[in-house]
Write an enzyme that holds these catalytic residues in place. Structure first.
Site, mmCIF file in Angstrom:
data_model
loop_
_atom_site.group_PDB
_atom_site.id
_atom_site.type_symbol
_atom_site.label_atom_id
_atom_site.label_comp_id
_atom_site.label_asym_id
_atom_site.label_seq_id
_atom_site.Cartn_x
_atom_site.Cartn_y
_atom_site.Cartn_z
ATOM 1 N N LYS A 177 5.522 13.403 4.600
ATOM 2 C CA LYS A 177 5.922 12.070 4.135
ATOM 3 C C LYS A 177 6.638 12.214 2.798
ATOM 4 O O LYS A 177 6.227 13.045 1.966
ATOM 5 C CB LYS A 177 4.659 11.218 3.994
ATOM 6 C CG LYS A 177 4.887 9.768 3.606
ATOM 7 C CD LYS A 177 3.543 9.027 3.568
ATOM 8 C CE LYS A 177 3.691 7.559 3.223
ATOM 9 N NZ LYS A 177 2.389 6.846 3.223
ATOM 10 N N SER A 193 2.161 2.716 6.158
ATOM 11 C CA SER A 193 3.420 3.075 5.565
ATOM 12 C C SER A 193 3.954 4.449 6.019
ATOM 13 O O SER A 193 5.144 4.728 5.834
ATOM 14 C CB SER A 193 3.287 3.087 4.038
ATOM 15 O OG SER A 193 2.365 4.074 3.627
ATOM 16 N N SER A 252 -2.531 3.597 6.077
ATOM 17 C CA SER A 252 -1.175 4.106 6.323
ATOM 18 C C SER A 252 -1.065 5.368 7.151
ATOM 19 O O SER A 252 0.038 5.737 7.545
ATOM 20 C CB SER A 252 -0.461 4.343 5.003
ATOM 21 O OG SER A 252 0.039 3.136 4.530
HETATM 22 N N1 GLN Z 1 -0.508 -1.488 4.526
HETATM 23 C C1 GLN Z 1 -1.288 -1.300 3.338
HETATM 24 C C2 GLN Z 1 -0.483 -1.706 2.133
HETATM 25 O O1 GLN Z 1 0.560 -2.215 2.310
HETATM 26 C C3 GLN Z 1 -1.746 0.111 3.247
HETATM 27 C C4 GLN Z 1 -0.702 1.017 2.740
HETATM 28 C C5 GLN Z 1 -1.189 2.435 2.620
HETATM 29 O O2 GLN Z 1 -2.211 2.816 3.153
HETATM 30 N N2 GLN Z 1 -0.443 3.205 1.847
HETATM 31 O O3 GLN Z 1 -0.884 -1.550 1.036
#
Ligand code: GLN
Length: 486
Positions: A81, A156, A180
């Site tokens: 990532k 994400s 994420s």
């Molecule tokens: N979807 C969650 C957020 O927007 C989690 C994101 C993540 O785990 N980095 O914060």
């Protein structure tokens, strides 16, 4: 018909490399060709360097020829990532503010993968600074779901999931602050693991919310995830929250007796859960029961406060972490500024996207004097209650089983309201607040052919048990073996 090379498991490919049926260069060439063909439609990569990947692969083949192969990851192409630092490679966090930034150092997980001989292949796209659930917050354009290119891959870590689902990498790393890794794993039909907080070093991970962030693997199977986890886990003096835990042989543990008391948190099966997902998860519950597991309903009474606590704590930490992007030390620097203060303001205004700005503003507000006690301190207290709920449940059961995501992959552009997007994390966020390990495992498909994932939540540092429990399910089902037609 045998499985095409890009869809073979890491464990299978490792064995084939070991037997010299295949060279690392051949494997890499196959993935490069596939990636070039698919990327115009999938767009999982922010950037990639085929020449560099082939050089790494050739080095792996040379080690093997000299009898110095370093284990199962040697020669295996793994994608990271774009929030994980690799020396000499771009590190953008999918943000314009870091558009031209090249990392001068390796994250600890990067160094460990290099030490294990893995071939690092590409910088995988994500929501900007890992904030989002659909990958649509990337400054460089969204990633498509390989199962249906009109739909999101989740977020994400959507690029990490889509690249693997499309057969462009053999395994990948993501980061999970509120879901994420697990949510995109569920939406793309993969196994994804968020380790216990402190098991994997965060050194060299672009920080979003430091008390919640963990790096973890995506794989096609629990065995693949076990192999990658073994390579990246372990104490690191460079991360002050890294824990001095033993790193067991997670793959060997897959064959050990799995824990057998499973709790079903009743709060996780309410309103908002897609009926097809509910049915698939119920079928998995029945599977474990039929296998002789003791399955019982448990309660996590503070579940309804998870989202609120998360969006106070995560934004507070983000506002502090992202203060470093000021146009002075690194990253985008505004050309329109007249003085120092103006430089900070304009660089940040030009460099950050809308969702990141929203969270910085929210986080600054909840930390401001007069509001700190009412919001931040209170959220921290709620976090303790949420953690206690889980620990209390673990007095009765060894693991919890829930859906990973309330909905399957939705259409790109479908969800415009930020709150609707935040609600996608209702089943994953509690795990981060409590610091626990959890995995998403494929458990079926909707009638429209979209993958469904189930979540298994384990006790701190018991990843081996968690993976063994998931492995039992995986061995009796074929979901993980399906591949998308692109
Ligand atoms: N979807 C969650 C957020 O927007 C989690 C994101 C993540 O785990 N980095 O914060």
């Amino acid at each position: 018909m045998s499985t095409p090379l890009p869809f073979q498991s890491l464990a299978t490919l490792a064995a084939r490399l070991e037997r010299r049926e295949l060279s690392a260069v051949e494997l890499m060439q196959t993935l490069i060709a596939r990636t070039e063909a698919l990327e115009p439609r999938v767009h999982a990569f922010n950037s990639r360097d085929a020449t560099d990947a082939l050089t790494q692969a050739a080095a792996s083949d040379a080690r093997r020829a000299a009898g110095q192969a370093r284990g199962p990851l040697d020669g295996i192409p793994i994608g990271l990532k774009d929030v994980i630092a690799v020396t000499g490679q771009p590190l953008t966090a999918s943000s314009k503010i870091l558009e031209n930034f090249v990392s001068p150092y390796d994250a600890t997980v990067t160094r460990k993968l290099k030490d294990a001989g893995a071939v690092l292949w590409g910088r995988l796209g994500c929501d900007e600074f890992a904030m989002g659930s659909s990958n649509e917050n990337s400054a460089f354009g969204p990633v498509a779901n390989p199962w249906d290119l009109t739909r999101v891959p989740g977020g994400s870590s959507g690029g990490s999931a889509a690249a693997l689902a499309a057969g462009e990498v053999i395994a990948s790393l993501g980061s999970d602050t509120g879901g994420s890794i697990r949510q995109p794993a569920a939406l793309c039909g993969l196994v994804g693991l968020k380790p216990t907080y402190g098991l994997v070093s965060r050194y060299g991970l672009v920080a979003y919310a430091s008390s919640l962030d963990q790096i973890g693997p995506f794989g096609r199977t629990t065995e693949d995830v076990a192999l990658v986890l073994r390579a990246i886990a372990g104490h690191d003096p460079l991360d002050s929250t890294s824990f001095k835990a033993d790193v067991p042989d997670y793959r060997a543990a897959l064959a050990a007796p799995a824990p057998h008391r499973i709790g079903i948190p009743k709060e996780y099966f309410g309103e908002g859960l897609d009926p097809e997902i509910g049915a698939a998860v119920e079928a998995a519950v029945k599977f474990y029961r039929d296998r002789g597991c003791e399955v019982k309903e448990v309660s996590l009474p503070h579940t309804q406060y998870c989202l609120d606590a998360y969006y106070v704590i995560a934004t507070a930490e983000a506002s502090s972490n992202l203060a470093r992007f000021d146009g002075v030390r690194y990253g985008h620097r505004s050309k329109a500024a007249t003085d120092a203060i103006d430089l900070y303001a304009k660089s940040r205004a030009e460099g950050f996207g809308a969702e990141v700005k929203r969270r910085i503003i929210l986080g600054t507000y909840v930390l401001s004097s007069g509001y700190y006690d009412a919001y931040y301190l209170r959220a921290q207290k709620v976090r303790t209650l949420i953690r206690r709920d889980f620990l209390r449940a673990f007095e009765q059961v060894d693991a919890l089983l829930t859906p990973t995501s309330p909905v399957p992959a939705f259409k790109l552009g479908e969800k415009v309201d930020p709150l609707a997007m935040y609600l996608l994390d209702i089943y994953t966020i509690g795990v981060n607040l409590a610091g626990l390990p959890a995995a998403s495992v494929p458990c079926g498909f909707t009638r429209a052919g979209l993958p469904i994932g189930l979540q298994l939540i384990g006790q701190p540092f018991r990843e081996a048990d968690l993976l063994a429990l998931a492995h039992i399910y995986e061995q009796a089902h074929e979901w993980h073996a399906r591949t998308p037609q692109i």
